[in-house]
Design a protein around this motif. Sequence first.
Motif, PDB file in Angstrom:
ATOM      1  N   ASN A 124      -4.251  -4.100  13.096  1.00 38.98           N
ATOM      2  CA  ASN A 124      -3.650  -3.383  14.213  1.00 38.98           C
ATOM      3  C   ASN A 124      -2.695  -4.310  14.956  1.00 38.98           C
ATOM      4  OD1 ASN A 124      -5.178  -1.198  13.541  1.00 38.98           O
ATOM      5  ND2 ASN A 124      -6.690  -1.482  15.146  1.00 38.98           N
ATOM      6  N   ILE A 125      -1.507  -3.812  15.261  1.00 37.25           N
ATOM      7  CA  ILE A 125      -0.490  -4.606  15.940  1.00 37.25           C
ATOM      8  C   ILE A 125      -0.337  -4.054  17.352  1.00 37.25           C
ATOM      9  CG2 ILE A 125       1.880  -5.425  15.853  1.00 37.25           C
ATOM     10  CD1 ILE A 125       1.847  -4.760  12.858  1.00 37.25           C
ATOM     11  N   LEU A 126      -0.837  -4.793  18.330  1.00 35.93           N
ATOM     12  CA  LEU A 126      -0.854  -4.324  19.721  1.00 35.93           C
ATOM     13  C   LEU A 126      -0.218  -5.376  20.623  1.00 35.93           C
ATOM     14  CD1 LEU A 126      -4.535  -3.039  19.691  1.00 35.93           C
ATOM     15  CD2 LEU A 126      -2.492  -1.638  19.462  1.00 35.93           C
ATOM     16  N   PRO A 127       1.120  -5.522  20.557  1.00 33.57           N
ATOM     17  CA  PRO A 127       1.770  -6.541  21.380  1.00 33.57           C
ATOM     18  C   PRO A 127       1.955  -6.079  22.825  1.00 33.57           C
ATOM     19  CG  PRO A 127       3.407  -5.372  20.116  1.00 33.57           C
ATOM     20  CD  PRO A 127       2.057  -4.807  19.709  1.00 33.57           C
ATOM     21  N   CYS A 128       2.206  -7.042  23.717  1.00 35.28           N
ATOM     22  CA  CYS A 128       2.624  -6.758  25.097  1.00 35.28           C
ATOM     23  C   CYS A 128       1.603  -5.952  25.885  1.00 35.28           C
ATOM     24  CB  CYS A 128       3.971  -6.034  25.124  1.00 35.28           C
ATOM     25  SG  CYS A 128       5.274  -6.915  24.238  1.00 35.28           S
ATOM     26  N   LEU A 129       0.302  -6.172  25.640  1.00 33.97           N
ATOM     27  CA  LEU A 129      -0.702  -5.472  26.426  1.00 33.97           C
ATOM     28  C   LEU A 129      -0.786  -6.078  27.818  1.00 33.97           C
ATOM     29  CD1 LEU A 129      -3.572  -5.008  23.807  1.00 33.97           C
ATOM     30  CD2 LEU A 129      -1.896  -3.324  24.561  1.00 33.97           C
ATOM     31  N   GLY A 130      -1.291  -5.276  28.769  1.00 31.72           N
ATOM     32  CA  GLY A 130      -1.499  -5.759  30.130  1.00 31.72           C
ATOM     33  C   GLY A 130      -0.254  -5.771  30.985  1.00 31.72           C
ATOM     34  N   ARG A 131       0.834  -5.145  30.507  1.00 28.95           N
ATOM     35  CA  ARG A 131       2.079  -5.161  31.273  1.00 28.95           C
ATOM     36  C   ARG A 131       2.351  -3.789  31.887  1.00 28.95           C
ATOM     37  NH1 ARG A 131       6.098  -8.659  27.304  1.00 28.95           N
ATOM     38  NH2 ARG A 131       4.701 -10.450  27.045  1.00 28.95           N
ATOM     39  N   LYS A 132       2.747  -3.782  33.138  1.00 27.66           N
ATOM     40  CA  LYS A 132       3.093  -2.549  33.825  1.00 27.66           C
ATOM     41  C   LYS A 132       4.594  -2.341  33.754  1.00 27.66           C
ATOM     42  CE  LYS A 132       2.504  -0.045  38.180  1.00 27.66           C
ATOM     43  NZ  LYS A 132       1.951  -0.090  39.553  1.00 27.66           N
ATOM     44  N   GLN A 133       4.995  -1.181  33.238  1.00 31.86           N
ATOM     45  CA  GLN A 133       6.410  -0.878  33.102  1.00 31.86           C
ATOM     46  C   GLN A 133       6.962  -0.355  34.435  1.00 31.86           C
ATOM     47  OE1 GLN A 133       8.096  -1.656  30.486  1.00 31.86           O
ATOM     48  NE2 GLN A 133       6.329  -2.198  29.205  1.00 31.86           N
TER      49      GLN A 133
END
Length: 288
Positions: A124-133
Motif C-alpha cells: 500500500n502506498i500512502l504518502p503525505c499522511l497527517g497533512r491538512k489541505q
Amino acid sequence: MKTKFYILFAVLVIGSLFFMATTTNKNDDYAEKHLIVVLRDIGHQLLLHAKDSTSRVLPIKKIKDNTFQITFQSNFTFVSDTLVSLVDKKLKSTNLPTEYIVNVIDCGNKELIFAYEVSFKTDNILPCLGRKQPVGCYMIQIEFLKAKSFSLYNYLLLLIPLGIVGYFMRGNYFNRKKSTTPTPPPVLDYTSIGKYAFYPNKSILKLDDETIELSEREAKLLAIFAMNQNQLIERERLLKEVWENEGVFVISRNLDVLVSKLRKKLQKDDLVKITNQHGKGYKLEVGV
C-alpha cells in the motif's frame, strides 16, 4: 452426424453466453448504482468532518471504466488521514472492491495535490499522511483496480454445453493415438543476477531450490536494475518508471523503502549488492 452435433453445441454455447450477458448486465447496473450511493456518502462524511453541514455533494461522474469522480458544491478543507480512513471504512463495510487508487485534484489548475494506492498485490502506498489541505475546490477520483468477474452461477451455466461436448467426445479422446512429436524444451525466460535467476514475468527470484516471491513494485524495480547491471540509475528515473508512469506520485522515501526490501531478498549472494550514491541514485553491483 458430426454436423448436427456441432450445430447443437453452437446453439447451447450462444444461448448460455446470451443468458450470462443479460444477468451480468443487470448485476453490473445494480452494483454501479450502489457504488454511486456509497461514493456520495463518502463525500457527505468528508464535508461533515470539515464542519460543513449545508453544502451539497454534486452528482457522481463516471469518467471511464472503473473510475468515478466526486465533486462538491463549495470549497472545503480536509486532512489526508481522514480521507484515507473514510474511503477504506465505507468500501469494506459495503463489500465493494477494496483495491483502488485515489487521486485528489485541484478544480482550478487541475493539478494532483494528493494520491494514494491500496492494493493486495503491491505494498500500500500512502504518502503525505497527517497533512491538512487548505480550503479549496477539490475533485476526488477513485479508480477501482479489481476486474469484474462472472458469478459462480454464470460459470456453471457455461460449463453445461462444455460438459455435453466432453461426454460425446470422450471416446474419440481415449481412442486417439498419442502424438509421437517430441515435446520442445521449455523456454527459460529469466535474467541471471549473480547466483540468482530472476523471472520478471512471474515476479520471483530463484536461488538453487529456493523460490523468493517479489511484489509487483519489487519486480518492476529489479527488472530495471537487471537490465542495467553495474550502472548508476538516477532516482528520478526509478520513481518515474516504477510509479509515476502509472499516474501514482510518491515521495522519494518510498523508493528507499523498496530498495531496502530488495536488498534483504538478494543478501544470500555476497557478490550482489545495491549501492547508493547519495542524492544521485542506485546501482546494482554484480560480481564487484
